[in-house]
Each structure stands twice: as structure tokens, then as C-alpha cells.
Design a protein around this motif. Structure first.
Motif, PDB file in Angstrom:
ATOM      1  N   ARG A 315       0.617  -1.227  -0.064  1.00  0.00           N
ATOM      2  CA  ARG A 315       0.083   0.249   0.181  1.00  0.00           C
ATOM      3  C   ARG A 315       1.391   1.755  -0.158  1.00  0.00           C
ATOM      4  O   ARG A 315       0.724   2.458  -0.912  1.00  0.00           O
ATOM      5  CB  ARG A 315      -0.482  -0.081   1.245  1.00  0.00           C
ATOM      6  CG  ARG A 315      -1.849   1.146   1.344  1.00  0.00           C
ATOM      7  CD  ARG A 315      -2.579   1.003   2.900  1.00  0.00           C
ATOM      8  NE  ARG A 315      -3.781   2.673   2.898  1.00  0.00           N
ATOM      9  CZ  ARG A 315      -4.924   2.511   2.488  1.00  0.00           C
ATOM     10  NH1 ARG A 315      -5.271   1.105   1.343  1.00  0.00           N
ATOM     11  NH2 ARG A 315      -5.743   3.142   2.153  1.00  0.00           N
ATOM     12  N   ASN A 319       0.775   4.140  -3.007  1.00  0.00           N
ATOM     13  CA  ASN A 319       0.329   5.236  -2.707  1.00  0.00           C
ATOM     14  C   ASN A 319       1.745   6.127  -3.286  1.00  0.00           C
ATOM     15  O   ASN A 319       1.210   7.519  -3.127  1.00  0.00           O
ATOM     16  CB  ASN A 319       0.652   5.231  -1.173  1.00  0.00           C
ATOM     17  CG  ASN A 319       0.367   6.536  -0.592  1.00  0.00           C
ATOM     18  OD1 ASN A 319      -0.656   7.427  -0.949  1.00  0.00           O
ATOM     19  ND2 ASN A 319       0.617   7.277   0.291  1.00  0.00           N
ATOM     20  N   TYR A 320       2.828   5.656  -2.713  1.00  0.00           N
ATOM     21  CA  TYR A 320       4.330   6.847  -3.392  1.00  0.00           C
ATOM     22  C   TYR A 320       4.504   6.486  -5.280  1.00  0.00           C
ATOM     23  O   TYR A 320       4.988   7.618  -5.165  1.00  0.00           O
ATOM     24  CB  TYR A 320       4.876   6.388  -2.399  1.00  0.00           C
ATOM     25  CG  TYR A 320       5.188   6.597  -0.695  1.00  0.00           C
ATOM     26  CD1 TYR A 320       5.117   8.480  -1.166  1.00  0.00           C
ATOM     27  CD2 TYR A 320       5.373   6.345  -0.036  1.00  0.00           C
ATOM     28  CE1 TYR A 320       3.987   8.832   0.491  1.00  0.00           C
ATOM     29  CE2 TYR A 320       4.351   6.674   1.618  1.00  0.00           C
ATOM     30  CZ  TYR A 320       3.878   8.177   1.586  1.00  0.00           C
ATOM     31  OH  TYR A 320       3.968   8.455   2.664  1.00  0.00           O
ATOM     32  N   ARG A 323      -0.200   5.525  -7.587  1.00  0.00           N
ATOM     33  CA  ARG A 323      -0.890   7.484  -6.769  1.00  0.00           C
ATOM     34  C   ARG A 323      -0.816   8.346  -6.935  1.00  0.00           C
ATOM     35  O   ARG A 323      -0.728   9.538  -7.934  1.00  0.00           O
ATOM     36  CB  ARG A 323      -0.945   7.327  -5.163  1.00  0.00           C
ATOM     37  CG  ARG A 323      -2.229   8.260  -4.936  1.00  0.00           C
ATOM     38  CD  ARG A 323      -2.392   8.670  -3.888  1.00  0.00           C
ATOM     39  NE  ARG A 323      -1.229   9.146  -2.887  1.00  0.00           N
ATOM     40  CZ  ARG A 323      -1.087   9.847  -2.606  1.00  0.00           C
ATOM     41  NH1 ARG A 323      -1.349  11.542  -4.162  1.00  0.00           N
ATOM     42  NH2 ARG A 323       0.190  10.446  -2.662  1.00  0.00           N
TER      43      ARG A 323
END
Ligand SMILES: *[C@@H]1O[C@H](CO)[C@@H](O)[C@H](O)[C@H]1NC(C)=O
Ligand SMILES: *[C@@H]1O[C@H](CO)[C@@H](O)[C@H](O)[C@H]1NC(C)=O
Ligand SMILES: *[C@@H]1O[C@H](CO)[C@@H](O)[C@H](O)[C@H]1NC(C)=O
Length: 442
Positions: A315, A319-320, A323
Motif C-alpha cells: 500500500r 501510494n508513493y 498514485r
């Protein structure tokens, strides 16, 4: 006697303690050992006791499909393996052992691929690794079918997260399919398989347009060749997402999805739950970081490299990286977008989906049962056991059941004239020439 009677002078706890000290130490050790065994048995979800009581007969395969499914009637009804039972290797009667030992136990077949470098329209580079049927068998096996006299069918294989064509399970399916008379091409993800990132883009869990370009390229080059595809794990998510997005425009005759995570948001929630899941999360997060490090400059330009370096889970990594690069508001919206489950109803090519209910990486909670039942082009096959893309069978623990299932299904699909003809006819353009694969590679 009077010591016991004089109850008010001796505390019952002292008595109990004195009693406990009289029990030999090895009884305690035995008890501790028993507790440990029960703990490990539960932690690894071992099912050997259940298997013994079941006489090692395994479990039947559960099939989910539309009552009037042509795919079931014409093809899957003739697949013996899907109407038999899956029996796990007795000493691997745990989804975790199966999953963790997948790439350890599979005896990697000895062969080498021939590489084709494919350039996507944005300038990206994809390594296509070919294995021809004629490379592995002297007497070329002809896959049974009506229209296959001159054309050998081609299966495109899409690896899982951070796997590439050299992963043992990838080599195993490539080899087995080639042995059965298929030409095989492994479509490595962008940046994997030892090629550089040559454009401002890296692959993510939802990057299905690369596969679309590869399929169209193969179809343009070999318009007469029936094309099939097999995706495993994240590769299955990408394949199914592509099939759903392109709907009627997919020039494939059929496809198979194995251990698809289906819904990445549900999968992500599942990853934070148990001890083992957190372990997988960490391991996969690290392997994603390792793969990203190979292309650090590109990742750093497109996403948050500091964040990636600090990531301790899948995740965090997404996310980094994905996303940020994809401009999603939140990691959850990225996961929703990247999930193949939401596109299942739009799929128009015959698709077999195989999942184990005890898959410890891709939870069964994410399986889109209702959508699979609604779409006449899909048959969903689930087994109680098997772990994640493992499904070891036999005493030696060398054979992977899912590979036999996929091979049988694709061969039956290819041999079933109504289904493969219907699909193939749609796409055979009035081609000028039919290049041979050998031309391509020489
Ligand atoms: C093709 O069919 C023949 C019988 O018609 C059978 O003997 C042979 O094993 C089949 N080959 C394959 C690859 O399925
Ligand atoms: C469903 O497939 C059609 C093509 O058959 C495509 O135009 C459409 O965008 C697809 N729907 C979604 C939600 O992707
Ligand atoms: C995702 O990254 C942003 C910074 O880029 C951070 O503010 C946010 O808390 C992160 N979300 C999660 C769920 O880690």
C-alpha cells in the motif's frame, strides 16, 4: 494430614504452587511443545488432519457459471480436471507452504527463450520472450482442432507482480504449453525482464494498455494465428481488466485467469489482518521496491522516491508510486480504478478463472461471484485448497494442477469449433500475407 486440615494457615495458592512444582519439568516442556504445534498448525492453516480423515481424496472443483453458458456447454463440460478433484500434495497441506515454496519446489525446465523487443506507442520497451512448440519437441504435436492444420495457436502469458519470464512457475507453464503443441510468448511487464524504462512511464497494478498494445501487435503480425492469453496473479488482474475495457474489440479467442486478486481494495484491507498476511505484505512491498530501484531515475521523476524508499507495505509503495504518477486523489481510488472485478460483466471472450478459496495472498472475499455467474463468457472454478498460483499435487510436489487445468481448457477451447471459429472469424482480416514465427525470430 493436619497440614491440609489447617486451611486457614496455608494459602490455597501456595498449595497449588507446591503441587505444580511436583509435576516433572518435561511434562511442561511437552505441554509447551503441544501449544506450539497447535499455534503453527493454525498459523499456517495446515489441513493435514482434515486430509487424513478425508482419505487424501482432496476436494471437488466448484464451478460457477451462467445456466445457459455456451462456454460451459461447449468447452468446460469436456474438461476432466475441472470435473475431478484437486488433491494437494500431503506434505504441502497448507496454503502458506504452497505459496512460499512455489518458486523453490518447481523444477525449472531447461530451455531458453528467444527475445523480441516491442516498443509501445509512448516509446516504452516491453520484452516479449518466445518459446516455440518446435523448440521443445522434435515431433511437433498438433493441437486438436478443426482449423489448426497449418496454424499453431499462440498463448500469451502474463506474469504476476514483479515476476518475469524467468520465474520458475512462468518457465513451467511456458514449457508445458509448448510441449502440448502451443507457441508461447511471455509478455513481461514494462521495466521487468532486464529491459530499461525508455519512456516516462512505469507499470502499475492496473496498467492494461500495454497488454492491449502487445495483443494488437501480435494480431497484426499474425492475423491467421488464433491468440489466447493466460494471466497469473497480478497478471490475471491486468488481463481481466484489459478484457473488460476492450469488450468486443479483443482479438483473442480465449483466456484464463489464475489466482486473480480481483479487487485490490479488498485485497489491501485483507493484507493488514493476519500475521501471515502482514508478512506477505512486507515481502511483496520489498520486492516492489527492489524492482523500482532498477529504474530509480524514472520513478524519482514521476513519483515520490523518498516515500517509496520508506515504504514498508504494498500500500505504501503504491501510494508513493502509482498514485502519485497517476494523479489519483487517494490510494483507495487508485485501487478501485485498477481492480479487474468492476469490468467482469463487459468481457466478451471465453474466460476461465481459477482461484483457491484458501489463497493467502488474494482473498476469496474479492471474488466477483455474481458478475461471473451473470456473464455467459465466464466460468469460475474454485477449489478449497491450493494457495496462491501453487496448487501443488502428487507425492513429489513437482506438478502444478493449475497448469494442467489451463492446458486442458485451452486445448478444448481450441478444439471446439463453434467457439473458436466464432471468435476467430470476427478478427481474421483479409490479410496479405501470413508471416511465420520463424521469420520473426530469425
Ligand atoms: C488429438 O486427437 C487424437 C484422437 O483424435 C488423440 O489421439 C490425440 O492424443 C489428440 N492430441 C492432443 C494433443 O490432444
Ligand atoms: C465495454 O466494452 C466496450 C466495447 O465492447 C467498450 O467500448 C466499453 O468502454 C467497455 N466498458 C467499460 C466500462 O470499459
Ligand atoms: C499517501 O501519501 C500521502 C503523501 O504523498 C500521505 O499524505 C498519505 O497519508 C498517504 N496515505 C496512506 C494511506 O499512506
Amino acid at each position: 494430614m493436619n497440614a491440609v486440615v489447617a486451611g486457614d494457615s496455608i494459602s490455597p495458592y501456595k498449595l497449588l504452587f507446591r503441587g505444580l512444582t511436583l509435576i516433572p519439568i518435561y511434562h511442561y516442556l511437552l505441554l509447551a511443545f503441544l501449544v506450539l504445534v497447535i499455534f503453527i498448525y493454525n498459523l499456517l492453516e495446515i489441513h493435514i488432519v482434515e486430509d487424513i480423515f478425508g482419505g487424501f481424496a482432496g476436494g471437488s472443483v466448484s464451478l460457477t457459471f451462467h445456466p445457459t453458458s455456451d462456454l460451459y456447454r461447449e468447452v468446460v463440460s469436456k474438461c476432466h480436471l475441472l470435473h475431478g478433484r484437486y488433491v494437494a500434495t500431503p506434505w504441502l497441506s497448507s496454503p502458506h507452504l504452497q505459496t512460499i515454496l512455489l518458486n523453490v519446489l518447481v523444477k525449472t525446465p531447461k530451455f531458453s527463450y528467444k527475445r523480441e523487443i516491442f516498443h509501445t506507442c509512448d516509446g516504452g520497451t516491453i520484452a516479449l520472450d518466445w518459446l516455440m512448440s518446435s523448440d521443445v519437441s522434435e515431433t511437433s504435436v498438433q493441437v486438436n482442432g478443426t482449423s489448426t492444420v497449418s496454424v499453431i495457436p499462440l498463448v500469451i502469458v502474463i506474469p504476476g507482480l514483479t515476476s518475469d519470464s524467468t520465474s520458475p512457475y512462468m518457465k513451467e507453464i511456458a514449457y508445458k504449453m509448448a510441449k502440448h503443441g502451443w507457441n508461447v510468448v511471455v509478455s513481461n511487464h514494462r521495466g521487468l525482464g532486464g529491459v530499461p524504462l525508455t519512456s516516462e512511464c512505469f507499470y502499475t497494478a492496473g496498467k492494461s494498455d500495454d497488454l492491449g498494445e502487445v495483443v494488437n501487435h501480435l494480431h497484426r503480425k499474425h492475423p491467421e494465428t488464433p491468440l489466447y492469453a493466460v494471466g497469473t496473479s497480478l497478471g490475471a488482474n491486468i488481463l481481466v481488466k484489459y478484457l473488460g475495457e476492450e469488450g468486443d474489440n479483443v482479438p483473442l479467442v480465449g483466456a484464463a485467469s489464475v489466482s486473480n486478486p480481483w479487487d485490490l481494495l479488498i485485497g489491501d484491507r485483507f493484507f493488514t489482518r493476519g500475521i501471515m498476511q502482514r508478512f506477505y505484505n512486507r515481502v511483496m512491498g520489498n520486492s516492489l521496491k527492489g524492482a523500482a530501484k532498477l529504474h530509480q531515475e524514472v520513478y524519482a521523476r514521476l513519483s515520490d522516491w523518498e516515500g517509496i524508499e520508506k515504504s514498508r507495505s504494498v500500500r505504501d509503495f503504491n501510494n508513493y508510486s502509482a498514485r502519485v504518477a497517476g494523479n489519483f486523489d487517494s490510494i483507495d481510488s487508485f485501487y478501485r480504478w485498477a481492480s479487474s472485478a468492476r469490468l467482469v460483466t463487459n468481457i466478451s471472450v471465453p474466460l476461465l478463472c481459477v482461484n483457491a478459496i484458501d489463497d493467502p495472498v488474494c482473498t476469496d472475499e474479492a471474488i466477483p461471484w455474481d458478475e461471473c455467474r451473470k456473464n455467459k463468457n465466464i466460468v469460475l472454478a474454485t477449489t478449497q485448497h491450493g494457495g496462491h498460483i501453487a496448487f501443488f499435487e502428487g507425492m513429489s510436489g513437482k506438478s502444478l494442477w493449475w497448469i494442467r487445468v489451463v492446458e486442458e481448457y485451452l486445448s478444448n477451447l481450441h478444439a471446439s469449433s463453434p467457439m473458436s471459429k466464432k471468435q476467430a472469424q470476427k478478427f481474421v482480416e483479409s490479410s496479405v500475407e501470413t508471416p511465420q514465427f520463424q521469420d520473426l525470430l530469425s
